[in-house]
Design a protein around this motif. Structure first.
Motif, PDB file in Angstrom:
ATOM      1  N   MET A  64       0.819  -1.374  -0.178  1.00 52.38           N
ATOM      2  CA  MET A  64       0.085  -0.212   0.005  1.00 52.38           C
ATOM      3  C   MET A  64       0.735   1.165   0.086  1.00 52.38           C
ATOM      4  O   MET A  64       1.965   1.409   0.764  1.00 52.38           O
ATOM      5  CB  MET A  64      -0.855   0.060   1.371  1.00 52.38           C
ATOM      6  CG  MET A  64      -2.123   0.919   1.113  1.00 52.38           C
ATOM      7  SD  MET A  64      -3.276   0.469   2.410  1.00 52.38           S
ATOM      8  CE  MET A  64      -4.122  -0.905   1.637  1.00 52.38           C
ATOM      9  N   TYR A 115     -13.774   4.174 -11.304  1.00 53.70           N
ATOM     10  CA  TYR A 115     -13.159   3.159 -10.119  1.00 53.70           C
ATOM     11  C   TYR A 115     -12.092   2.369 -10.764  1.00 53.70           C
ATOM     12  O   TYR A 115     -12.220   1.963 -11.887  1.00 53.70           O
ATOM     13  CB  TYR A 115     -14.352   2.382  -9.670  1.00 53.70           C
ATOM     14  CG  TYR A 115     -13.686   1.350  -8.539  1.00 53.70           C
ATOM     15  CD1 TYR A 115     -13.206   1.801  -7.352  1.00 53.70           C
ATOM     16  CD2 TYR A 115     -13.928  -0.018  -9.116  1.00 53.70           C
ATOM     17  CE1 TYR A 115     -12.918   0.771  -6.746  1.00 53.70           C
ATOM     18  CE2 TYR A 115     -13.359  -0.885  -8.171  1.00 53.70           C
ATOM     19  CZ  TYR A 115     -12.694  -0.378  -6.991  1.00 53.70           C
ATOM     20  OH  TYR A 115     -12.223  -1.393  -6.067  1.00 53.70           O
ATOM     21  N   CYS A 116     -10.780   2.339 -10.278  1.00 54.30           N
ATOM     22  CA  CYS A 116     -10.106   1.608 -10.600  1.00 54.30           C
ATOM     23  C   CYS A 116      -8.941   0.744  -9.673  1.00 54.30           C
ATOM     24  O   CYS A 116      -7.985   0.523 -10.166  1.00 54.30           O
ATOM     25  CB  CYS A 116      -8.962   2.619 -11.411  1.00 54.30           C
ATOM     26  SG  CYS A 116      -8.243   3.986 -10.205  1.00 54.30           S
ATOM     27  N   GLY A 117      -9.656   0.587  -8.817  1.00 56.66           N
ATOM     28  CA  GLY A 117      -9.095  -0.426  -7.511  1.00 56.66           C
ATOM     29  C   GLY A 117      -8.534   0.232  -6.396  1.00 56.66           C
ATOM     30  O   GLY A 117      -9.097   1.234  -6.169  1.00 56.66           O
ATOM     31  N   THR A 118      -7.809  -0.350  -5.611  1.00 57.67           N
ATOM     32  CA  THR A 118      -7.634  -0.451  -4.295  1.00 57.67           C
ATOM     33  C   THR A 118      -7.281   1.292  -4.051  1.00 57.67           C
ATOM     34  O   THR A 118      -8.082   1.840  -3.120  1.00 57.67           O
ATOM     35  CB  THR A 118      -6.273  -0.844  -3.665  1.00 57.67           C
ATOM     36  OG1 THR A 118      -6.541  -2.207  -4.016  1.00 57.67           O
ATOM     37  CG2 THR A 118      -6.321  -0.964  -2.100  1.00 57.67           C
ATOM     38  N   GLU A 119      -6.357   2.089  -4.595  1.00 59.77           N
ATOM     39  CA  GLU A 119      -6.169   3.245  -4.300  1.00 59.77           C
ATOM     40  C   GLU A 119      -6.939   4.395  -5.060  1.00 59.77           C
ATOM     41  O   GLU A 119      -6.124   5.636  -5.166  1.00 59.77           O
ATOM     42  CB  GLU A 119      -4.548   3.443  -4.420  1.00 59.77           C
ATOM     43  CG  GLU A 119      -3.757   2.447  -3.523  1.00 59.77           C
ATOM     44  CD  GLU A 119      -3.603   3.168  -2.127  1.00 59.77           C
ATOM     45  OE1 GLU A 119      -2.807   4.225  -1.975  1.00 59.77           O
ATOM     46  OE2 GLU A 119      -4.060   2.517  -1.248  1.00 59.77           O
ATOM     47  N   HIS A 120      -8.177   3.926  -5.750  1.00 63.85           N
ATOM     48  CA  HIS A 120      -8.675   4.873  -6.591  1.00 63.85           C
ATOM     49  C   HIS A 120      -8.879   6.045  -6.017  1.00 63.85           C
ATOM     50  O   HIS A 120      -8.631   7.159  -6.831  1.00 63.85           O
ATOM     51  CB  HIS A 120      -9.746   4.133  -6.932  1.00 63.85           C
ATOM     52  CG  HIS A 120     -10.926   5.068  -7.706  1.00 63.85           C
ATOM     53  ND1 HIS A 120     -10.781   5.670  -8.763  1.00 63.85           N
ATOM     54  CD2 HIS A 120     -12.226   5.416  -7.392  1.00 63.85           C
ATOM     55  CE1 HIS A 120     -11.760   6.402  -8.950  1.00 63.85           C
ATOM     56  NE2 HIS A 120     -12.857   6.299  -8.221  1.00 63.85           N
ATOM     57  N   ALA A 121      -9.282   6.109  -4.785  1.00 63.70           N
ATOM     58  CA  ALA A 121      -9.360   7.489  -3.983  1.00 63.70           C
ATOM     59  C   ALA A 121      -8.261   8.358  -3.775  1.00 63.70           C
ATOM     60  O   ALA A 121      -8.332   9.735  -3.591  1.00 63.70           O
ATOM     61  CB  ALA A 121     -10.206   7.309  -2.731  1.00 63.70           C
ATOM     62  N   ARG A 122      -7.086   7.840  -4.132  1.00 65.95           N
ATOM     63  CA  ARG A 122      -5.779   8.507  -3.881  1.00 65.95           C
ATOM     64  C   ARG A 122      -5.347   8.943  -5.298  1.00 65.95           C
ATOM     65  O   ARG A 122      -4.207   9.612  -5.235  1.00 65.95           O
ATOM     66  CB  ARG A 122      -4.827   7.686  -2.912  1.00 65.95           C
ATOM     67  CG  ARG A 122      -5.489   7.262  -1.968  1.00 65.95           C
ATOM     68  CD  ARG A 122      -4.342   6.881  -0.889  1.00 65.95           C
ATOM     69  NE  ARG A 122      -4.166   7.723   0.156  1.00 65.95           N
ATOM     70  CZ  ARG A 122      -3.223   8.302   0.637  1.00 65.95           C
ATOM     71  NH1 ARG A 122      -2.001   7.672   0.257  1.00 65.95           N
ATOM     72  NH2 ARG A 122      -3.187   9.105   1.755  1.00 65.95           N
ATOM     73  N   MET A 123      -6.078   8.648  -6.325  1.00 66.57           N
ATOM     74  CA  MET A 123      -5.532   8.912  -7.685  1.00 66.57           C
ATOM     75  C   MET A 123      -6.035  10.476  -7.950  1.00 66.57           C
ATOM     76  O   MET A 123      -6.831  10.456  -8.875  1.00 66.57           O
ATOM     77  CB  MET A 123      -6.032   7.953  -8.697  1.00 66.57           C
ATOM     78  CG  MET A 123      -5.264   7.957  -9.999  1.00 66.57           C
ATOM     79  SD  MET A 123      -5.649   6.531 -10.765  1.00 66.57           S
ATOM     80  CE  MET A 123      -5.308   7.263 -12.610  1.00 66.57           C
ATOM     81  N   ARG A 124      -5.790  11.492  -7.067  1.00 69.14           N
ATOM     82  CA  ARG A 124      -6.254  12.867  -7.472  1.00 69.14           C
ATOM     83  C   ARG A 124      -5.130  13.610  -7.149  1.00 69.14           C
ATOM     84  O   ARG A 124      -3.775  13.334  -6.820  1.00 69.14           O
ATOM     85  CB  ARG A 124      -7.266  13.052  -6.392  1.00 69.14           C
ATOM     86  CG  ARG A 124      -6.955  12.824  -5.074  1.00 69.14           C
ATOM     87  CD  ARG A 124      -8.530  13.024  -4.344  1.00 69.14           C
ATOM     88  NE  ARG A 124      -8.181  13.618  -2.737  1.00 69.14           N
ATOM     89  CZ  ARG A 124      -7.872  12.828  -1.802  1.00 69.14           C
ATOM     90  NH1 ARG A 124      -7.990  11.581  -1.878  1.00 69.14           N
ATOM     91  NH2 ARG A 124      -7.788  13.252  -0.559  1.00 69.14           N
ATOM     92  N   ASP A 143      -3.139   0.500 -17.700  1.00 68.09           N
ATOM     93  CA  ASP A 143      -3.596  -0.927 -17.330  1.00 68.09           C
ATOM     94  C   ASP A 143      -5.350  -0.874 -17.216  1.00 68.09           C
ATOM     95  O   ASP A 143      -5.629  -1.409 -18.298  1.00 68.09           O
ATOM     96  CB  ASP A 143      -3.391  -0.894 -15.791  1.00 68.09           C
ATOM     97  CG  ASP A 143      -3.134   0.342 -14.949  1.00 68.09           C
ATOM     98  OD1 ASP A 143      -4.076   1.018 -15.031  1.00 68.09           O
ATOM     99  OD2 ASP A 143      -2.011   0.689 -14.114  1.00 68.09           O
ATOM    100  N   VAL A 191      -1.378  12.819  -0.604  1.00 64.22           N
ATOM    101  CA  VAL A 191      -2.263  13.332  -1.688  1.00 64.22           C
ATOM    102  C   VAL A 191      -2.315  14.880  -1.386  1.00 64.22           C
ATOM    103  O   VAL A 191      -2.597  15.408  -0.489  1.00 64.22           O
ATOM    104  CB  VAL A 191      -3.618  12.783  -1.719  1.00 64.22           C
ATOM    105  CG1 VAL A 191      -4.375  13.507  -2.733  1.00 64.22           C
ATOM    106  CG2 VAL A 191      -3.586  11.382  -1.888  1.00 64.22           C
ATOM    107  N   CYS A 206      -9.475  11.235 -10.450  1.00 65.25           N
ATOM    108  CA  CYS A 206      -9.734  10.086 -11.029  1.00 65.25           C
ATOM    109  C   CYS A 206     -11.103   9.475 -10.831  1.00 65.25           C
ATOM    110  O   CYS A 206     -11.581   9.357  -9.733  1.00 65.25           O
ATOM    111  CB  CYS A 206      -8.887   8.731 -11.067  1.00 65.25           C
ATOM    112  SG  CYS A 206      -9.392   7.338 -11.932  1.00 65.25           S
TER     113      CYS A 206
END
Ligand SMILES: [Cu+2]
Ligand SMILES: [Cu+2]
Lengths: 330, 528
Positions: free
Chosen positions: A1, A192-201, A151, A6, A189
């Motif tokens: 992880m 929805y793209c997986g585990t850390e989706h919410a941190r893809m910002r 991916d 962010v 982002c």
């Protein structure tokens, strides 16, 4: 992880996000019109329910009057449906026109390549500057975004510009905008793209033209994408077949960009970015007429960043560029 | 004669055998009620966990992985195992034969088989989802689901695939029953709208579910055999999955809402003691919705990279499909006109449906509008919109229907006061929970986020607090219904003075519904 922190743009809750472009305010106008319309309809509906509820409560005695005759009822239904249909038509055209403005073909001042990958955004500026999870942009320039993913599907969302575009693996999607308000805005982002989706910002930073040039100047300057692409073209062995007196017969690539290519299947296809990308990853998909399908696939060996650079290199070659220069790839 | 009436469908005994091997549609309704209620509360617990996590901006209560698994569980359970079967499998099962004047469904054993497939398939899926940590969301988007997510996805997808057959069988059963088992005099234009709605729903189930099944099989093929179908690195096309998935799942929205519309038509006519306004228009609207529902799937893909012109076409049809729904809302409202209105609990649910469905429908217009959808897609605006339709609409109508037909199903009444409180708690709690989400969405908050920028906290906290009120609205009926089952006052054949064949027989109905098959001499809703 990952534990990377962010960095959010420092803005509060904005029920209507800052309009960072003229387009954003056009979308908001549509929103306001729809809000007003729906508000009105809801008021009428609630008014009727409450009104009828009192007036025709079973507790009240007295005559109720006759039911609406069937013919009149049908007229009311049809009239209501027609009024709605017509106003919907207007909304449909309005919203569709804006949509084409956002995603359709337009002249742009420059292009930024954006690659989504679990879980970060990578951006390439025209001069080779690269950044992650932040996008710096000059004000009052029409910027084209070209997006893809390494991916799974991601979605590049810039609420202040009312812009969102999916980054889909295996294809290029586009959107453009012209920011008018310098400042820092949110970047998400949205798919929805997986585990850390919410941190893809991250952040969109809109700078004045001068500040943007200054910012570019301060970045550790790598080679421009064309130069980087030329190096890759050699190191991946493309030049071995495509240039000079190779033993394999392969088409020359100078000036190929934008031309219509005849394929072995008899089809014709325009050599745009997506075509060049496919030629590298799935050469068997579109074989050029008159050539053997011997080009190897580079799938899994070459990254989306590198493909963007090679494409930039091929695009930069005018027709005949290779004939004039003697030594291969110089 | 009196002895005959006393032998109702429940007096056949309470042995396990008498339930698990029954072919009586009314008992199968109860089997479904038990399974569905179980699934509903499981999905509800997941929802509360989600709301609890979102009380604070950082991801502190659940891990990122745990959060993703929780919202996936919530969506998978609520969509596939609650919403899709809810009204048809319970109320539909009980009422379809009674409303057309038949003694059972056309294929009683197939009906029991549907329940077994549904329940076992459902339990299997949920075990796989929880045990295997499925984190794809209920949408299973490729290539995430086919290549990147955990391998329990295959098992979960297989479970959903299996449960699909239960939908198909129920659909076939309803279609054949409506066509062949109507009582003498019950022509098509005398059918109650509840029957029409379930009939249309069955058509969609039978036509659309196979597409879903094929899609799920293709995911399995890609994952197990590495055949490139959806994954571009294998030469597949990820958008193809979305096309196939939404080709089923948009019509599935109508599978959820049409039966609810049917229920509401019964509620509003009964409690305003009025004929439905524009019966033919209502039937036409039901059929138009189910037809147009098949050509709007692409509105889920406006940002996806599908061709812009396809997007324009899908937008156009999406505006169009809103027209019949709007006409229905007009007709329900007009049915109140010059009625004799009583505000019973079922009526409060029915009117709540009107308001919530209207908000859900109108915000659907926002999303049909291309450029606005681009901004709102995959934000909390979407979450709010479809919860207004599916929870505010479908679940509210489901509860309204349960309250309406409960006396018929059990022969007993329930507390008037508590049921009204529950209905109001649902309406208020629902709005508190989901209205703030519209605001969150426009301000940019993406859905399926485990953590979020601090600025969004206020609205998230409002939403979470609302969900507590909403939960009370769902738990109360559990209490007073259970009470009613044992202690409720006898209801009598027709406590609401309602029209419709189901009210012309005892409560609870005799084993074969009617002592003698009724003759139908006039249209439905012959009030006053
Ligand atoms: Cu992402
Ligand atoms: Cu849809």
């Amino acid at each position: 992880m990952s534990t990377s922190s962010v960095v959010d743009a420092d803005i509060g809750l904005e029920l209507i996000p800052t309009q960072a472009s003229a387009y954003a305010s056009q979308v908001d106008n549509l929103y306001f019109v729809l809000l007003a319309l729906s508000g009105l309809l809801i008021l009428v509906l609630v008014g009727l329910i409450v009104g009828f509820g009192f007036r025709y409560s079973s507790k009240r005695s007295g005559e109720r009057g006759k039911a609406v005759p069937e013919k009149l009822g049908q007229r009311i239904e049809i009239g209501f449906a027609l009024i709605l249909a017509v106003s919907f038509l207007g909304l449909f055209v309005w919203a569709g026109w804006l949509y084409l403005n956002l995603y359709g073909e337009t002249e742009s001042d420059f292009t930024i390549n954006v690659i989504g990958k679990q879980w970060m955004w990578k951006a390439q500026h025209p001069d080779g500057t690269r950044e992650i999870n932040t996008l710096h942009i000059p004000v009052d320039q029409t910027v084209k975004l070209r997006l893809t993913s390494q991916d799974v599907i991601h979605s590049f969302s810039l609420p202040a510009l009312r812009l969102k575009r999916d980054a889909v693996p295996g294809m290029y999607t586009e959107a453009h905008f012209r920011a008018t308000e310098p400042g820092e805005y949110r970047l998400f982002c949205a798919e929805y793209c997986g585990t850390e989706h919410a941190r893809m910002r991250g952040k969109l930073v809109v700078l004045s033209q001068a500040d943007y040039q200054g910012w570019l100047g301060r970045q550790g300057k790598g080679p421009s994408p064309e130069v980087a692409g030329q190096d890759l073209f050699r190191s991946y062995g493309c030049s071995g077949c495509h240039q000079g007196d190779a033993s394999v017969r392969a088409p020359t690539l100078d000036g190929v960009f934008g031309r219509t290519r005849p394929l072995a299947s008899g089809e014709m296809i325009e050599a745009d970015e997506a075509y060049l990308r496919n030629s590298i990853l799935q050469p068997q998909k579109h074989v050029v007429a008159g050539y053997e399908p011997v080009m190897p696939s580079y799938k899994g060996q070459i990254s989306e960043d590198e493909i963007f650079q090679i494409i930039a290199y091929i695009k930069s070659l005018p027709a005949g560029a290779w004939k004039q220069s003697t030594g291969a790839g110089q | 004669m009196t002895a005959e009436v006393h032998k109702h469908y429940l007096s056949g005994g309470w042995s396990l055998h008498s339930w698990l091997l029954t072919t009586d549609h009314k008992r199968i309704c109860w089997l479904y009620l038990v399974s569905i209620t179980g699934f509903f509360f499981l999905g509800g617990i997941a929802a509360l966990l989600i709301r609890l996590e979102l009380m604070t901006p950082p991801g502190d209560f659940l891990t990122a992985e745990g959060y993703n698994e929780t919202f996936s569980l919530h969506g998978i359970v609520m969509v596939w195992f609650f919403l899709i079967p809810s009204i048809p499998a319970t109320l539909g099962n009980f009422l379809m034969p009674m409303m057309v004047g038949a003694r059972d469904l056309a294929f009683p054993r197939l009906n029991l088989l549907s329940w077994y497939i549904y329940t076992l398939g459902g339990i299997f899926t949920i075990v796989m989802v929880i045990g295997g940590g499925v984190d794809t969301g209920w949408t299973f988007y490729t290539p995430y689901s086919s290549l990147f997510s955990s391998s329990a996805v295959i098992a979960a997808v297989a479970g959903v695939f299996i449960v699909g057959f239960s939908s198909i069988l129920t659909g076939i059963n309803f279609i054949v029953t409506t066509h062949t088992m109507r009582a003498p005099g019950m022509h098509w234009l005398r059918l109650p709208l509840f029957v029409w709605a379930n009939y249309a729903t069955s058509l969609i189930l039978v036509l659309a579910t196979p597409v879903l099944s094929v899609t799920l099989l293709l995911i399995a093929a890609e994952r197990l055999l590495g055949i490139g179908i959806f994954d571009p690195s294998l030469g597949g096309d990820p958008l193809l999955f979305q096309h196939l998935f939404w080709f089923y799942s948009h019509p599935a929205v109508y599978i959820m809402i049409l039966p609810a519309m049917g229920v509401v038509s019964e509620l509003i006519t009964c409690f305003s003691k009025n004929r439905i306004f524009g019966y033919k228009g209502m039937v036409l609207a039901i059929m138009a919705i189910s037809l147009f529902g098949f050509v709007v799937w692409g509105h889920h893909m406006f940002t996806s990279g599908q061709s812009l012109y396809a997007g324009i076409l899908f937008s156009f049809f999406s505006f169009l499909v809103a027209v019949p729904s709007a006409v229905k809302t007009l007709n329900w409202t007009a049915t109140l006109y010059r009625g004799r209105i009583t505000f019973t609990a079922p009526m409060i649910y029915g009117l709540s449906f009107l308001g919530l469905f209207a908000i859900g429908g109108l915000t659907g217009i926002f999303l049909a509008a291309l450029a606005l959808d681009v901004h709102l897609h995959d934000t909390y605006f979407i979450t709010a919109h479809f919860h207004y339709i599916m929870v505010g609409g479908a679940v509210t109508a489901y509860l309204g229907g349960l309250h309406f037909w409960w006396p018929k199903m059990t022969g007993r009444l329930y507390s008037e006061l508590w049921s009204k409180i529950a209905a109001l708690a649902l309406f208020i709690g629902f709005n508190l929970t989901f209205f703030p989400q519209f605001l969150l969405g426009y301000s940019g908050m993406p859905r399926r986020y485990h953590e979020y920028p601090e600025a969004f906290q206020l609205l998230h906290v409002m939403s979470s607090l609302g969900s507590v009120v909403l939960a009370i609205g769902y738990l109360l009926p559990l209490v007073y219904f259970t009470w009613s089952l044992f202690r409720g006052a006898p209801a009598g054949a027709n406590p609401w003075q309602a029209e419709g064949l189901e009210w012309r027989t005892a409560s609870p109905p005799p084993k074969h519904n009617f002592v003698s098959i009724p003759r139908v001499t006039e249209g439905p809703y012959a009030y006053r």
